[in-house]
Design a protein around this motif. Structure first.
Motif, short mmCIF file in Angstrom:
data_model
loop_
_atom_site.label_atom_id
_atom_site.label_comp_id
_atom_site.label_asym_id
_atom_site.label_seq_id
_atom_site.Cartn_x
_atom_site.Cartn_y
_atom_site.Cartn_z
N ARG A 1 -10.23 4.33 -1.49
CA ARG A 1 -9.84 4.57 -2.89
C ARG A 1 -10.85 3.93 -3.83
O ARG A 1 -11.15 4.45 -4.90
N ARG A 2 -11.39 2.78 -3.47
CA ARG A 2 -12.40 2.11 -4.29
C ARG A 2 -13.69 2.92 -4.39
O ARG A 2 -14.39 2.88 -5.39
N GLN A 3 -13.99 3.65 -3.32
CA GLN A 3 -15.27 4.38 -3.30
C GLN A 3 -15.23 5.70 -4.06
O GLN A 3 -16.27 6.28 -4.32
N ARG A 4 -14.01 6.17 -4.36
CA ARG A 4 -13.92 7.46 -5.04
C ARG A 4 -14.21 7.28 -6.53
O ARG A 4 -14.32 6.17 -7.03
N GLY A 5 -14.21 8.42 -7.23
CA GLY A 5 -14.33 8.34 -8.69
C GLY A 5 -15.55 9.09 -9.18
O GLY A 5 -16.66 8.90 -8.68
N TYR A 6 -15.31 9.95 -10.15
CA TYR A 6 -16.38 10.74 -10.75
C TYR A 6 -17.34 9.80 -11.47
O TYR A 6 -16.90 8.88 -12.17
N GLY A 7 -18.64 10.01 -11.28
CA GLY A 7 -19.61 9.18 -12.01
C GLY A 7 -20.23 8.09 -11.15
O GLY A 7 -21.06 7.32 -11.63
N ARG A 8 -19.83 8.01 -9.85
CA ARG A 8 -20.45 7.00 -9.00
C ARG A 8 -21.85 7.46 -8.59
O ARG A 8 -22.13 8.66 -8.55
N GLY A 9 -22.70 6.50 -8.23
CA GLY A 9 -24.08 6.81 -7.83
C GLY A 9 -24.17 7.17 -6.36
O GLY A 9 -23.15 7.29 -5.66
N GLY A 10 -25.40 7.30 -5.87
CA GLY A 10 -25.64 7.76 -4.50
C GLY A 10 -25.14 6.79 -3.43
O GLY A 10 -24.87 7.20 -2.30
N ALA B 1 -1.99 8.67 -10.15
CA ALA B 1 -3.40 8.69 -10.56
C ALA B 1 -4.37 8.99 -9.42
O ALA B 1 -5.49 9.45 -9.66
N ASP B 2 -3.96 8.75 -8.17
CA ASP B 2 -4.87 9.01 -7.05
C ASP B 2 -5.33 10.47 -7.01
O ASP B 2 -6.39 10.77 -6.48
N ALA B 3 -4.52 11.37 -7.60
CA ALA B 3 -4.85 12.80 -7.55
C ALA B 3 -6.02 13.15 -8.48
O ALA B 3 -6.60 14.23 -8.36
N SER B 4 -6.36 12.26 -9.41
CA SER B 4 -7.40 12.55 -10.40
C SER B 4 -8.72 11.89 -10.02
O SER B 4 -8.73 10.73 -9.60
N GLU B 5 -9.82 12.59 -10.21
CA GLU B 5 -11.15 12.03 -9.90
C GLU B 5 -11.51 10.86 -10.80
O GLU B 5 -12.42 10.10 -10.50
N MET C 1 -12.57 13.76 -19.53
CA MET C 1 -13.25 12.50 -19.15
C MET C 1 -14.48 12.80 -18.28
O MET C 1 -15.53 12.17 -18.43
N LYS C 2 -14.35 13.77 -17.38
CA LYS C 2 -15.50 14.12 -16.53
C LYS C 2 -16.64 14.67 -17.39
O LYS C 2 -17.82 14.34 -17.16
N ALA C 3 -16.28 15.47 -18.39
CA ALA C 3 -17.32 16.03 -19.27
C ALA C 3 -17.99 14.91 -20.07
O ALA C 3 -19.22 14.94 -20.30
N GLU C 4 -17.20 13.92 -20.44
CA GLU C 4 -17.75 12.76 -21.18
C GLU C 4 -18.77 12.01 -20.29
O GLU C 4 -19.83 11.59 -20.76
N ILE C 5 -18.43 11.87 -19.01
CA ILE C 5 -19.34 11.19 -18.08
C ILE C 5 -20.62 12.01 -17.91
O ILE C 5 -21.74 11.48 -17.94
N ASP C 6 -20.45 13.33 -17.77
CA ASP C 6 -21.62 14.22 -17.61
C ASP C 6 -22.54 14.10 -18.83
O ASP C 6 -23.77 14.04 -18.69
N CYS D 1 -20.53 5.75 -14.40
CA CYS D 1 -19.23 5.26 -14.85
C CYS D 1 -18.49 4.75 -13.61
O CYS D 1 -18.43 5.45 -12.61
N ALA D 2 -17.94 3.56 -13.69
CA ALA D 2 -17.23 3.01 -12.53
C ALA D 2 -15.83 2.55 -12.92
O ALA D 2 -15.24 1.71 -12.24
N VAL D 3 -15.30 3.09 -14.02
CA VAL D 3 -13.96 2.65 -14.45
C VAL D 3 -12.88 2.96 -13.40
O VAL D 3 -12.03 2.11 -13.12
#
Ligand SMILES: Cc1cc2nc3c(=O)[nH]c(=O)nc-3n(C[C@H](O)[C@H](O)[C@H](O)COP(=O)(O)O)c2cc1C
Length: 382
Positions: free
Chosen positions: A40-49, A180-184, A196-201, A336-338
């Motif tokens: 769960r910690r590793q997921r999330g839109y906006g993480r790096g490689g 919230a787990d269902a959301s990237e 929020m994803k568009a904001e990160i992009d 983004c790592a929020v």
């Protein structure tokens, strides 16, 4: 020893390590209990490689036998897969060809003061430990705490309610944190998730990065965890310190948050009611904490995270070897790592609650703790 933990490990070193002490004997604990939160910690839109390289898995080195804790320290190791690419640069032993020193401290990081304080002339010696990779070990420790709390019906969830300029009402994030787990981006609302994803992009496109706000909600806490008697025991202060210790967290508040300062008292306190002969509250504006103790309502703690400091549009710095103006060193970075910070927030909250829970109910073994817990609930009529 009191329940708590220490971590060791460098970001690109061989492994991250957590030692959790004060864990009662007889708690059921499996690797999958830990791995679930590591993932769960590793997921999330906006993480790096980096998150694509690492697929964190725990190995127990002590404190657990045949699926149950022994009462001895629980030692956990999470290998850094990336170490394979860093063996020369991060080897604990001296190497034949030492890598070039890095002397371009990044604004917003531990780099400059860390080099000054520890007399390092290579900022790799600072950034490897100050990196948020260390929070992998914290999440492993938090998963042990979560398992313990779960035995007593206490759950800990989190949701993100702001990324940059896109916000979601905090009270809805509190209400739906379990979804919230269902959301990237860990926002319970699908439409806001897309915004929020568009904001990160957009930030990434502008070679920039974003922060945001998240809330951690702990339900099922009995009244009386923490204490009003001594300042060191106050649970709100301990929770705030634990969440503030997460990298890039710059503010913490409870319940309605700082907004309560502008309201009248009648709009802030949580009135005490009798419902079917039992004590209840009319609201939970103070986030489940009064007088440094839980009051039986959900604990609600929010945090503000600053934007990631390492950005593609490199910031101004000074080259410390030449003492000349330069551009900051760039390491592969998240934009983004929020969402990840929210999961780390859950871990830190779980650790503090577990510590306070065991202070109240004893800590040697689960049988005695359960008996003490039930006797207390019986006495206060819950
Ligand atoms: C989950 C997580 C991931 C992070 N990823 C990065 C990153 O990729 N690049 C970066 O510059 N900062 C990142 N940070 C923030 C830095 O670790 C943090 O800003 C830095 O250590 C300085 O600490 P301070 O901001 O608390 O003063 C991350 C923080 C968290 C919680």
């Amino acid at each position: 020893m009191k329940f708590g933990f220490s971590t060791a490990g460098e970001s690109h070193g061989p492994a991250e390590v957590a030692i959790v002490h004060g864990v009662p004997a007889g708690l059921g604990l499996l690797a999958e209990d830990i791995d679930r939160d590591l993932a769960r910690r590793q997921r999330g839109y906006g993480r790096g490689g980096r998150q694509k390289i690492e697929q964190d898995r725990v190995e127990f080195l002590g404190g657990v036998r045949h699926g149950y804790t022994l009462g001895s320290p629980v030692a956990m190791l999470v290998r850094n897969r990336d170490y394979a690419n860093w063996e020369e640069r991060m080897n604990p032993a001296p190497v034949e060809r030492p890598p070039e020193k890095i002397t371009l401290p990044r604004p917003g990081h531990a780099d400059l003061a860390g080099m000054q304080k520890y007399a390092h002339d290579d900022l790799r010696n600072v950034l490897e430990r100050s990196s948020a990779r260390e929070t992998t070990a914290r999440v492993a420790a938090g998963a042990v705490a979560r398992k313990l709390l779960g035995e007593f019906g206490i759950t800990v969830h989190s949701a993100v309610y702001r990324i940059g300029g896109v916000a979601y009402p905090r009270e809805l994030a509190v209400r739906d944190a379990a979804k919230a787990d269902a959301s990237e981006v860990r926002c319970p609302d699908p439409e806001i998730t897309e915004r929020m994803k568009a904001e990160i992009d957009a930030a990434r496109y502008a070679r920039d990065a974003l922060g945001g706000e998240f809330v951690v909600v702990a339900e099922g806490c009995p009244p009386g965890l923490g204490s009003y008697v001594d300042w060191r025991d106050k649970l709100d202060a301990r929770l705030a310190a634990a969440v503030m210790s997460i990298n890039a967290i710059k503010g913490v508040d409870f319940g309605l948050g700082f907004g309560l300062a502008a309201r009248r008292s009648s709009e802030v306190q949580d009135e005490i009611l009798l419902e079917d002969g039992r004590l209840a509250r009319a609201s939970n504006r103070l986030g489940g904490l009064e007088g440094g103790m839980t009051n039986g309502e959900p604990v609600v703690i929010s945090a503000a995270m600053k934007p990631i400091s390492t950005i593609a549009r490199a910031l101004r710095t000074v080259d410390l070897s030449a003492m000349e103006p330069a551009r900051a060193f760039r390491e592969r970075a998240d934009s983004c790592a929020v969402p990840a910070a929210a999961v780390i927030g859950e871990a830190m909250v779980a650790v503090v609650l577990a510590e306070a829970f065991l202070e109240k109910f004893g800590q040697d073994n689960m049988t005695d703790i359960r008996a003490s817990y039930e006797a207390y609930l019986g006495r206060i009529g819950r």
